[in-house]
Design a protein around this motif. Sequence first.
Motif, PDB file in Angstrom:
ATOM      1  N   GLY A   2       0.820  -1.214   0.000  1.00 14.03           N
ATOM      2  CA  GLY A   2       0.000   0.000   0.000  1.00 14.03           C
ATOM      3  C   GLY A   2       0.853   1.263   0.000  1.00 14.03           C
ATOM      4  O   GLY A   2       0.520   2.243  -0.674  1.00 14.03           O
ATOM      5  N   TYR A   3       1.948   1.222   0.752  1.00  7.35           N
ATOM      6  CA  TYR A   3       2.820   2.393   0.806  1.00  7.35           C
ATOM      7  C   TYR A   3       3.500   2.631  -0.537  1.00  7.35           C
ATOM      8  O   TYR A   3       3.653   3.776  -0.973  1.00  7.35           O
ATOM      9  N   ILE A   4       3.909   1.528  -1.205  1.00  5.40           N
ATOM     10  CA  ILE A   4       4.522   1.670  -2.530  1.00  5.40           C
ATOM     11  C   ILE A   4       3.518   2.261  -3.521  1.00  5.40           C
ATOM     12  O   ILE A   4       3.848   3.139  -4.323  1.00  5.40           O
ATOM     13  N   ILE A   5       2.272   1.771  -3.468  1.00  4.09           N
ATOM     14  CA  ILE A   5       1.231   2.321  -4.358  1.00  4.09           C
ATOM     15  C   ILE A   5       1.007   3.793  -4.054  1.00  4.09           C
ATOM     16  O   ILE A   5       0.853   4.626  -4.951  1.00  4.09           O
ATOM     17  N   TRP A   6       1.002   4.131  -2.765  1.00  3.38           N
ATOM     18  CA  TRP A   6       0.826   5.542  -2.379  1.00  3.38           C
ATOM     19  C   TRP A   6       1.975   6.396  -2.904  1.00  3.38           C
ATOM     20  O   TRP A   6       1.754   7.505  -3.409  1.00  3.38           O
ATOM     21  N   LEU A   7       3.212   5.881  -2.789  1.00  2.00           N
ATOM     22  CA  LEU A   7       4.364   6.626  -3.311  1.00  2.00           C
ATOM     23  C   LEU A   7       4.254   6.802  -4.824  1.00  2.00           C
ATOM     24  O   LEU A   7       4.555   7.879  -5.359  1.00  2.00           O
ATOM     25  N   GLN A   8       3.816   5.730  -5.513  1.00  2.00           N
ATOM     26  CA  GLN A   8       3.669   5.813  -6.966  1.00  2.00           C
ATOM     27  C   GLN A   8       2.640   6.873  -7.352  1.00  2.00           C
ATOM     28  O   GLN A   8       2.837   7.657  -8.290  1.00  2.00           O
ATOM     29  N   TRP A   9       1.517   6.888  -6.621  1.00  2.00           N
ATOM     30  CA  TRP A   9       0.410   7.782  -6.975  1.00  2.00           C
ATOM     31  C   TRP A   9       0.681   9.221  -6.546  1.00  2.00           C
ATOM     32  O   TRP A   9       0.334  10.157  -7.269  1.00  2.00           O
ATOM     33  N   ARG A  10       1.274   9.392  -5.366  1.00  2.00           N
ATOM     34  CA  ARG A  10       1.395  10.734  -4.803  1.00  2.00           C
ATOM     35  C   ARG A  10       2.732  11.408  -5.094  1.00  2.00           C
ATOM     36  O   ARG A  10       2.836  12.628  -4.986  1.00  2.00           O
ATOM     37  N   ILE A  11       3.764  10.642  -5.464  1.00  2.00           N
ATOM     38  CA  ILE A  11       5.091  11.241  -5.651  1.00  2.00           C
ATOM     39  C   ILE A  11       5.642  10.968  -7.037  1.00  2.00           C
ATOM     40  O   ILE A  11       5.955  11.889  -7.798  1.00  2.00           O
ATOM     41  N   ILE A  12       5.755   9.669  -7.402  1.00  2.00           N
ATOM     42  CA  ILE A  12       6.415   9.331  -8.670  1.00  2.00           C
ATOM     43  C   ILE A  12       5.601   9.816  -9.857  1.00  2.00           C
ATOM     44  O   ILE A  12       6.136  10.436 -10.789  1.00  2.00           O
ATOM     45  N   LYS A  13       4.290   9.545  -9.858  1.00  3.50           N
ATOM     46  CA  LYS A  13       3.452   9.970 -10.980  1.00  3.50           C
ATOM     47  C   LYS A  13       3.405  11.494 -11.119  1.00  3.50           C
ATOM     48  O   LYS A  13       3.535  12.013 -12.234  1.00  3.50           O
ATOM     49  N   PRO A  14       3.220  12.269 -10.011  1.00  5.26           N
ATOM     50  CA  PRO A  14       3.285  13.728 -10.154  1.00  5.26           C
ATOM     51  C   PRO A  14       4.613  14.219 -10.715  1.00  5.26           C
ATOM     52  O   PRO A  14       4.639  15.172 -11.482  1.00  5.26           O
ATOM     53  N   PHE A  15       5.724  13.564 -10.338  1.00  2.00           N
ATOM     54  CA  PHE A  15       7.005  13.976 -10.895  1.00  2.00           C
ATOM     55  C   PHE A  15       7.096  13.641 -12.368  1.00  2.00           C
ATOM     56  O   PHE A  15       7.800  14.320 -13.131  1.00  2.00           O
ATOM     57  N   GLY A  16       6.398  12.584 -12.808  1.00  5.59           N
ATOM     58  CA  GLY A  16       6.333  12.299 -14.241  1.00  5.59           C
ATOM     59  C   GLY A  16       5.636  13.422 -14.987  1.00  5.59           C
ATOM     60  O   GLY A  16       6.061  13.820 -16.077  1.00  5.59           O
ATOM     61  N   ARG A  17       4.541  13.945 -14.395  1.00  3.90           N
ATOM     62  CA  ARG A  17       3.863  15.093 -15.019  1.00  3.90           C
ATOM     63  C   ARG A  17       4.774  16.321 -15.018  1.00  3.90           C
ATOM     64  O   ARG A  17       4.761  17.120 -15.944  1.00  3.90           O
ATOM     65  N   LEU A  18       5.565  16.452 -13.956  1.00  8.32           N
ATOM     66  CA  LEU A  18       6.485  17.581 -13.890  1.00  8.32           C
ATOM     67  C   LEU A  18       7.530  17.499 -14.997  1.00  8.32           C
ATOM     68  O   LEU A  18       7.925  18.522 -15.565  1.00  8.32           O
ATOM     69  N   LYS A  19       7.960  16.280 -15.341  1.00  9.73           N
ATOM     70  CA  LYS A  19       8.922  16.115 -16.430  1.00  9.73           C
ATOM     71  C   LYS A  19       8.320  16.571 -17.754  1.00  9.73           C
ATOM     72  O   LYS A  19       8.953  17.315 -18.515  1.00  9.73           O
ATOM     73  N   GLY A  20       7.082  16.118 -18.037  1.00 11.29           N
ATOM     74  CA  GLY A  20       6.429  16.565 -19.267  1.00 11.29           C
ATOM     75  C   GLY A  20       6.216  18.064 -19.291  1.00 11.29           C
ATOM     76  O   GLY A  20       6.350  18.713 -20.337  1.00 11.29           O
ATOM     77  N   PHE A  21       5.905  18.633 -18.118  1.00 10.26           N
ATOM     78  CA  PHE A  21       5.713  20.080 -18.028  1.00 10.26           C
ATOM     79  C   PHE A  21       7.008  20.816 -18.354  1.00 10.26           C
ATOM     80  O   PHE A  21       7.014  21.814 -19.083  1.00 10.26           O
ATOM     81  N   ALA A  22       8.133  20.306 -17.819  1.00  8.72           N
ATOM     82  CA  ALA A  22       9.435  20.940 -18.082  1.00  8.72           C
ATOM     83  C   ALA A  22       9.777  20.882 -19.570  1.00  8.72           C
ATOM     84  O   ALA A  22      10.319  21.845 -20.132  1.00  8.72           O
ATOM     85  N   GLU A  23       9.451  19.752 -20.227  1.00  5.14           N
ATOM     86  CA  GLU A  23       9.721  19.643 -21.665  1.00  5.14           C
ATOM     87  C   GLU A  23       8.909  20.668 -22.444  1.00  5.14           C
ATOM     88  O   GLU A  23       9.381  21.257 -23.412  1.00  5.14           O
ATOM     89  N   ARG A  24       7.669  20.871 -22.029  1.00  7.11           N
ATOM     90  CA  ARG A  24       6.833  21.856 -22.724  1.00  7.11           C
ATOM     91  C   ARG A  24       7.379  23.273 -22.562  1.00  7.11           C
ATOM     92  O   ARG A  24       7.438  24.043 -23.519  1.00  7.11           O
ATOM     93  N   VAL A  25       7.739  23.577 -21.324  1.00  8.72           N
ATOM     94  CA  VAL A  25       8.281  24.916 -21.082  1.00  8.72           C
ATOM     95  C   VAL A  25       9.564  25.118 -21.875  1.00  8.72           C
ATOM     96  O   VAL A  25       9.790  26.168 -22.476  1.00  8.72           O
ATOM     97  N   ALA A  26      10.429  24.071 -21.890  1.00 12.62           N
ATOM     98  CA  ALA A  26      11.674  24.170 -22.656  1.00 12.62           C
ATOM     99  C   ALA A  26      11.389  24.330 -24.142  1.00 12.62           C
ATOM    100  O   ALA A  26      12.146  24.990 -24.864  1.00 12.62           O
TER     101      ALA A  26
END
Length: 425
Positions: free
Chosen positions: A145-169
């Motif tokens: 459950g903790y791994i799923i929570w980390l995936q949903w609340r931390i890793i996945k948002p950082f994935g969106r942040l990566k796409g956001f950075a590419e767009r801004v760049a």
Amino acid sequence: MKKRYPIICILILFLAEAALLTVFARKDGDFRQDTVAVNEIVKIVEANWEYLGEHTLPGDYPETYDFAVLDLDGQVLWKSAEGLRGNVNAAIAHRDTVLDVERAGGVVGKVIIHNGTEADYAAAKRNLAAALGVILLVQAAALLGYIIWLQWRIIKPFGRLKGFAERVAGGNLDVPLEMDRHNLFGAFTESFDLMRSELKKARLAEARANADKKELVAKLSHDIKTPVASIKAASELGMALTDSPRLRDNYTQIIRKADQINSLITNLFTATLEELQQLPVSPGDLESGVLEELLENADYLHRAALPQIPPCLLRADKLRLQQVLDNIFANSYKYAGTAILVTITRESSRLTLSVEDFGGGVPQEEVPLLKEKFRRGSNAGDREGAGLGLFISDYFMREMQGELTVENGAAGLRVSVGIPLSGSV
């Protein structure tokens, strides 16, 4: 504090495991028997020996232990419970107590008193193993459950942040960064979106400055060309009326310089239209399935249903294609604000993706002008914008050997993107 609950639960389970193991490690098996009860059983058997042939034992006897009575031939005369060992050697091997039964000064049989502490100890071990197994399962579930929570609340948002950075760049500043403020890194990511907003304001200010510069150059060109044209006309008239060769030469020089000034002003005006920096485009092979990701990223307000994407291999620059779709959807959000219809068709040499809104479109005479620099439809009103989105998107598609077309559809403006298939370019 809520974010620490999973870690606290896992630590509690770990401490419970350690406590159970410590208790079990410190506990020694006590295989001793109660000598008082053992002697009492022997006395009762001796007192009732004559009744054992009938396999009965009258009177009360201690129920602390189960026991069996054997004669001198090893035959079982009586058992307090079924399944008890009736063999002396087997009894000794299992640490049972074996005592003689005496009557009239002689040994008449044996009493085998069952030692149940070993079985109790084995049962305790099984119970401990079962308890540890349950705790391990709960701990594994908590970790999962903790791994799923980390995936949903931390890793996945950082994935969106990566796409956001590419767009801004890549220069796309219209798509906001969607992030839950209560996320562990909510404030951190909110700062990135604030940066995007400020960059967008700076770009709009730059676009306005460029537009003002263009307007100033156009005005100065007009203001300068008018007197220059008058000078040239007067010089041509003077040259036609004079008979002096010297004056005719002077008038000719004036006319030539007027033409030179006019050319310089025209070049200056043209340079303002060509000042847009050429953005690099590097097309490569892409699976058509990537369009699903690009469309989901562009349609961040979720106003379109994703159509079926034909499987094929495209020749495109993923980042630039994302910018094209971002610009198209951003225009639809800004100027129409309606649901969006997306269709995809495959042709012999390209895949065509069409995006149509339900905003009524623009006047037909304005459609050919929408891809020009600094041009927007009359429906733009006071909405912010520089009129560069479709201009840049058209440039990107041409650099990818594709095509961008704009037309009025049945319900609103339709923008189609023709993406070449790999091998057809």
